[in-house]
Design a protein around this motif. Structure first.
Motif, PDB file in Angstrom:
ATOM      1  N   UNK A 131       7.566  11.984   4.007  1.00 21.64           N
ATOM      2  CA  UNK A 131       6.287  12.571   3.939  1.00 21.64           C
ATOM      3  C   UNK A 131       6.239  14.055   4.529  1.00 21.64           C
ATOM      4  N   UNK A 132       6.832  14.384   5.698  1.00 16.88           N
ATOM      5  CA  UNK A 132       6.770  15.448   6.198  1.00 16.88           C
ATOM      6  C   UNK A 132       7.710  16.603   6.006  1.00 16.88           C
ATOM      7  N   UNK A 133       9.057  15.951   5.765  1.00 15.15           N
ATOM      8  CA  UNK A 133      10.134  16.783   5.755  1.00 15.15           C
ATOM      9  C   UNK A 133      10.810  17.406   6.921  1.00 15.15           C
ATOM     10  N   UNK A 139      12.858   3.621   2.524  1.00 16.24           N
ATOM     11  CA  UNK A 139      11.732   3.023   3.493  1.00 16.24           C
ATOM     12  C   UNK A 139      11.420   1.873   2.865  1.00 16.24           C
ATOM     13  N   UNK A 140      10.601   2.095   1.808  1.00 15.67           N
ATOM     14  CA  UNK A 140       9.626   0.877   1.203  1.00 15.67           C
ATOM     15  C   UNK A 140      10.501  -0.387   0.857  1.00 15.67           C
ATOM     16  N   UNK A 193       1.014  -1.159  -0.186  1.00 15.94           N
ATOM     17  CA  UNK A 193      -0.157   0.040   0.018  1.00 15.94           C
ATOM     18  C   UNK A 193       0.729   1.214   0.064  1.00 15.94           C
ATOM     19  N   UNK A 194       1.893   1.324   0.789  1.00 17.58           N
ATOM     20  CA  UNK A 194       2.807   2.468   0.772  1.00 17.58           C
ATOM     21  C   UNK A 194       3.627   2.637  -0.524  1.00 17.58           C
ATOM     22  N   UNK A 195       3.842   1.427  -1.161  1.00 16.25           N
ATOM     23  CA  UNK A 195       4.466   1.526  -2.357  1.00 16.25           C
ATOM     24  C   UNK A 195       3.722   2.089  -3.480  1.00 16.25           C
ATOM     25  N   UNK A 196       2.551   1.730  -3.537  1.00 17.37           N
ATOM     26  CA  UNK A 196       1.617   1.978  -4.421  1.00 17.37           C
ATOM     27  C   UNK A 196       1.318   3.578  -4.257  1.00 17.37           C
ATOM     28  N   UNK A 197       1.270   4.144  -2.924  1.00 16.76           N
ATOM     29  CA  UNK A 197       1.139   5.502  -2.617  1.00 16.76           C
ATOM     30  C   UNK A 197       2.287   6.223  -3.025  1.00 16.76           C
ATOM     31  N   UNK A 198       3.473   5.676  -2.751  1.00 16.63           N
ATOM     32  CA  UNK A 198       4.761   6.413  -3.526  1.00 16.63           C
ATOM     33  C   UNK A 198       4.733   6.537  -4.877  1.00 16.63           C
TER      34      UNK A 198
END
Length: 168
Positions: free
Chosen positions: A142-144, A99-100, A74-79
């Motif tokens: 995601x936030x920097x 990270x992914x 899911x996080x890879x797809x979001x990325x």
């Protein structure tokens, strides 16, 4: 009528073996005796000598690997579909990708944890290390915000120790 269906069952060698294979411990199975009579027997668990006996507490790491793998996808797809297309610095995109990648690799490592000698130790270290290492990298990307980046090396050290614990 019942005798005809059972005799057909026992005359077919493939069906006979499938039918005789117990589904779970304690199940009753029907089988012929030497005189052709029907005998009901109760299945008991007998482990073959060469079979690996995995303790039940170690199987939880396989379930955690399933959850971790689903979240990594899911996080890879979001990325791929959202994060990389936005105007972020290249450094943050590389951190997210790292990270992914580590998330996926250590998800696969969790699948091997039940096979090692000390699965609680190795699994706990790998789960915690993955959460700290990947979590801080995802957060930074995601936030920097760099306020959690100081904990990333601790997650990495836990991953290294987790891999070494699989050797014990």
């Amino acid at each position: 009528m019942l005798g005809d269906s059972i005799s057909w069952l026992w005359n077919n060698p493939v069906t006979r073996e499938v039918y005789r294979c117990p589904k779970k411990v304690g199940e009753l199975i029907l089988g012929p005796s030497k005189k052709g009579e029907q005998v009901v027997t109760k299945v008991v668990e007998v482990l073959p000598v060469d079979m690996i006996n995995i303790p039940s507490y170690a199987r939880w790491f396989v379930r955690l690997a399933g959850i971790s793998g689903a979240s990594a996808v899911a996080l890879g797809a979001y990325g791929a579909h959202v994060f990389y297309r936005r105007e972020y610095p290249e450094e943050l995109k590389q951190v997210y990708e790292t990270a992914n990648r580590y998330h996926f690799l250590h998800t696969l490592a969790l699948l091997g944890v039940p096979l090692c000698k000390h699965p609680r130790l190795a699994g706990s270290l790998i789960v915690t290390g993955t959460a700290i290492f990947c979590g801080t990298c995802y957060y930074y990307a995601l936030t920097g915000s760099k306020n959690v980046r100081q904990y990333t090396p601790y997650g990495g050290m836990m991953l290294i120790i987790g891999w070494l614990a699989m050797v014990l």
